[in-house]
Motif scaffolding. Structure first.
Motif, PDB file in Angstrom:
ATOM      1  N   GLN A   1       1.110  -1.270   0.102  1.00 39.22           N
ATOM      2  CA  GLN A   1       0.099  -0.115   0.285  1.00 39.22           C
ATOM      3  C   GLN A   1       0.731   1.149  -0.042  1.00 39.22           C
ATOM      4  OE1 GLN A   1      -3.375   0.315  -0.269  1.00 39.22           O
ATOM      5  NE2 GLN A   1      -3.234  -2.005  -0.761  1.00 39.22           N
ATOM      6  N   ARG A   2       1.947   1.427   0.745  1.00 38.79           N
ATOM      7  CA  ARG A   2       2.854   2.610   0.880  1.00 38.79           C
ATOM      8  C   ARG A   2       3.564   2.524  -0.508  1.00 38.79           C
ATOM      9  NH1 ARG A   2       4.397   0.478   5.993  1.00 38.79           N
ATOM     10  NH2 ARG A   2       6.153  -0.700   4.902  1.00 38.79           N
ATOM     11  N   ASN A   3       4.033   1.631  -1.095  1.00 34.68           N
ATOM     12  CA  ASN A   3       4.508   1.561  -2.631  1.00 34.68           C
ATOM     13  C   ASN A   3       3.375   1.969  -3.664  1.00 34.68           C
ATOM     14  OD1 ASN A   3       6.448   1.189  -4.701  1.00 34.68           O
ATOM     15  ND2 ASN A   3       5.848  -0.826  -5.119  1.00 34.68           N
ATOM     16  N   LEU A   4       2.105   1.656  -3.642  1.00 38.70           N
ATOM     17  CA  LEU A   4       1.012   2.034  -4.614  1.00 38.70           C
ATOM     18  C   LEU A   4       0.890   3.394  -3.966  1.00 38.70           C
ATOM     19  CD1 LEU A   4      -0.876   1.028  -6.435  1.00 38.70           C
ATOM     20  CD2 LEU A   4      -2.305   0.780  -4.727  1.00 38.70           C
ATOM     21  N   SER A   5       1.000   4.033  -3.067  1.00 36.23           N
ATOM     22  CA  SER A   5       0.564   5.322  -2.511  1.00 36.23           C
ATOM     23  C   SER A   5       1.759   6.167  -3.264  1.00 36.23           C
ATOM     24  CB  SER A   5       0.549   5.495  -1.063  1.00 36.23           C
ATOM     25  OG  SER A   5       0.237   6.916  -0.922  1.00 36.23           O
ATOM     26  N   GLN A   6       2.905   5.923  -2.928  1.00 34.75           N
ATOM     27  CA  GLN A   6       4.259   6.768  -3.454  1.00 34.75           C
ATOM     28  C   GLN A   6       4.068   6.655  -5.120  1.00 34.75           C
ATOM     29  OE1 GLN A   6       7.522   4.540  -1.949  1.00 34.75           O
ATOM     30  NE2 GLN A   6       7.433   5.657  -0.047  1.00 34.75           N
TER      31      GLN A   6
ATOM     32  N   GLU B   1       0.738  11.704  -9.736  1.00 35.87           N
ATOM     33  CA  GLU B   1       0.206  13.148  -9.832  1.00 35.87           C
ATOM     34  C   GLU B   1       1.063  14.151 -10.100  1.00 35.87           C
ATOM     35  OE1 GLU B   1      -1.910  12.724  -6.094  1.00 35.87           O
ATOM     36  OE2 GLU B   1      -3.386  11.915  -6.800  1.00 35.87           O
ATOM     37  N   ARG B   2       2.148  14.234  -9.548  1.00 32.59           N
ATOM     38  CA  ARG B   2       3.201  15.158  -9.712  1.00 32.59           C
ATOM     39  C   ARG B   2       3.744  15.007 -11.108  1.00 32.59           C
ATOM     40  NH1 ARG B   2       5.469  13.375  -4.752  1.00 32.59           N
ATOM     41  NH2 ARG B   2       6.991  12.012  -5.911  1.00 32.59           N
ATOM     42  N   GLU B   3       3.983  14.004 -11.891  1.00 39.09           N
ATOM     43  CA  GLU B   3       4.415  14.274 -13.349  1.00 39.09           C
ATOM     44  C   GLU B   3       3.214  14.433 -14.028  1.00 39.09           C
ATOM     45  OE1 GLU B   3       5.563  10.193 -13.953  1.00 39.09           O
ATOM     46  OE2 GLU B   3       7.312  10.218 -12.860  1.00 39.09           O
ATOM     47  N   LEU B   4       1.988  14.538 -13.646  1.00 41.27           N
ATOM     48  CA  LEU B   4       0.835  14.845 -14.417  1.00 41.27           C
ATOM     49  C   LEU B   4       0.492  16.548 -14.206  1.00 41.27           C
ATOM     50  CD1 LEU B   4      -1.626  14.288 -16.303  1.00 41.27           C
ATOM     51  CD2 LEU B   4      -2.971  13.998 -13.861  1.00 41.27           C
ATOM     52  N   GLU B   5       0.784  16.961 -13.217  1.00 41.97           N
ATOM     53  CA  GLU B   5       0.863  18.300 -12.830  1.00 41.97           C
ATOM     54  C   GLU B   5       1.953  19.087 -13.560  1.00 41.97           C
ATOM     55  OE1 GLU B   5      -1.446  20.221 -11.176  1.00 41.97           O
ATOM     56  OE2 GLU B   5      -2.144  18.453 -10.836  1.00 41.97           O
ATOM     57  N   ALA B   6       3.174  18.368 -13.786  1.00 46.28           N
ATOM     58  CA  ALA B   6       4.458  19.010 -14.553  1.00 46.28           C
ATOM     59  C   ALA B   6       3.928  19.037 -16.027  1.00 46.28           C
ATOM     60  CB  ALA B   6       5.784  18.052 -14.287  1.00 46.28           C
ATOM     61  N   VAL B   7       3.136  17.952 -16.458  1.00 43.31           N
ATOM     62  CA  VAL B   7       3.020  17.877 -17.815  1.00 43.31           C
ATOM     63  C   VAL B   7       1.665  18.920 -18.044  1.00 43.31           C
ATOM     64  CG1 VAL B   7       1.623  16.493 -19.485  1.00 43.31           C
ATOM     65  CG2 VAL B   7       3.614  15.312 -18.175  1.00 43.31           C
ATOM     66  N   LYS B   8       0.844  19.135 -17.136  1.00 44.10           N
ATOM     67  CA  LYS B   8      -0.126  20.204 -17.467  1.00 44.10           C
ATOM     68  C   LYS B   8       0.370  21.492 -17.489  1.00 44.10           C
ATOM     69  CE  LYS B   8      -4.049  17.752 -15.555  1.00 44.10           C
ATOM     70  NZ  LYS B   8      -5.097  17.686 -14.078  1.00 44.10           N
ATOM     71  N   ALA B   9       1.377  21.956 -16.519  1.00 44.53           N
ATOM     72  CA  ALA B   9       2.152  23.249 -16.520  1.00 44.53           C
ATOM     73  C   ALA B   9       2.895  23.358 -17.735  1.00 44.53           C
ATOM     74  CB  ALA B   9       3.007  23.350 -15.387  1.00 44.53           C
ATOM     75  N   GLU B  10       3.503  22.388 -18.192  1.00 44.56           N
ATOM     76  CA  GLU B  10       4.187  22.485 -19.521  1.00 44.56           C
ATOM     77  C   GLU B  10       3.149  22.729 -20.620  1.00 44.56           C
ATOM     78  OE1 GLU B  10       6.732  19.368 -22.209  1.00 44.56           O
ATOM     79  OE2 GLU B  10       7.214  19.507 -19.851  1.00 44.56           O
ATOM     80  N   ARG B  11       2.232  22.018 -20.703  1.00 41.36           N
ATOM     81  CA  ARG B  11       1.201  22.248 -21.820  1.00 41.36           C
ATOM     82  C   ARG B  11       0.675  23.680 -21.629  1.00 41.36           C
ATOM     83  NH1 ARG B  11      -3.814  18.541 -21.534  1.00 41.36           N
ATOM     84  NH2 ARG B  11      -4.462  20.063 -19.743  1.00 41.36           N
TER      85      ARG B  11
END
Length: 119
Positions: A61-66, A72-82
């Protein structure tokens, strides 16, 4: 074989045969019980091999949460870049339009000023 009359005591031979038969039956029953117990223990062992311990579950569960946090961080970075790319594209369009429109406007303005200046 003769059947003893009712109420007659069994002979020693009959008692011996009855005891031998009883022992054989008990031996067979015990062997069957042992075999059943072995198969039950084997089934339990195979089920225990499939059981996930609490520690393994929590670690998973910890691994899945990480992983979810990382995604989510990568998605936010992609959205910001877009969004940055969209802003850059919009700025480029304005510059291109102004690069074509500005000379035309200057030419029209010069023509209007030249037409007013010559009476």
């Amino acid at each position: 074989m003769s059947i003893p009359p009712p109420g007659a005591e069994p002979t020693l031979w009959e008692l011996h045969r009855a005891v031998v038969r009883l022992r054989e039956d008990q031996r067979d029953d015990l062997a069957q019980l042992r075999e059943d117990l072995r198969s039950d223990i084997a089934a339990l062992a195979s089920r225990l091999n499939q059981v996930v311990t609490v520690e393994v579950y929590r670690a998973d569960q910890r691994n899945l949460s990480q992983r979810i946090d990382t995604l989510e961080r990568e998605l936010e970075a992609v959205k910001a870049e877009r969004d940055q790319d969209r802003e850059q594209t919009s700025t480029n369009r304005r510059l291109i339009l102004s690069a074509f429109i500005a000379p035309v406007l200057l030419t029209v303005l010069q023509l209007v000023l030249a037409a007013r200046g010559s009476p």
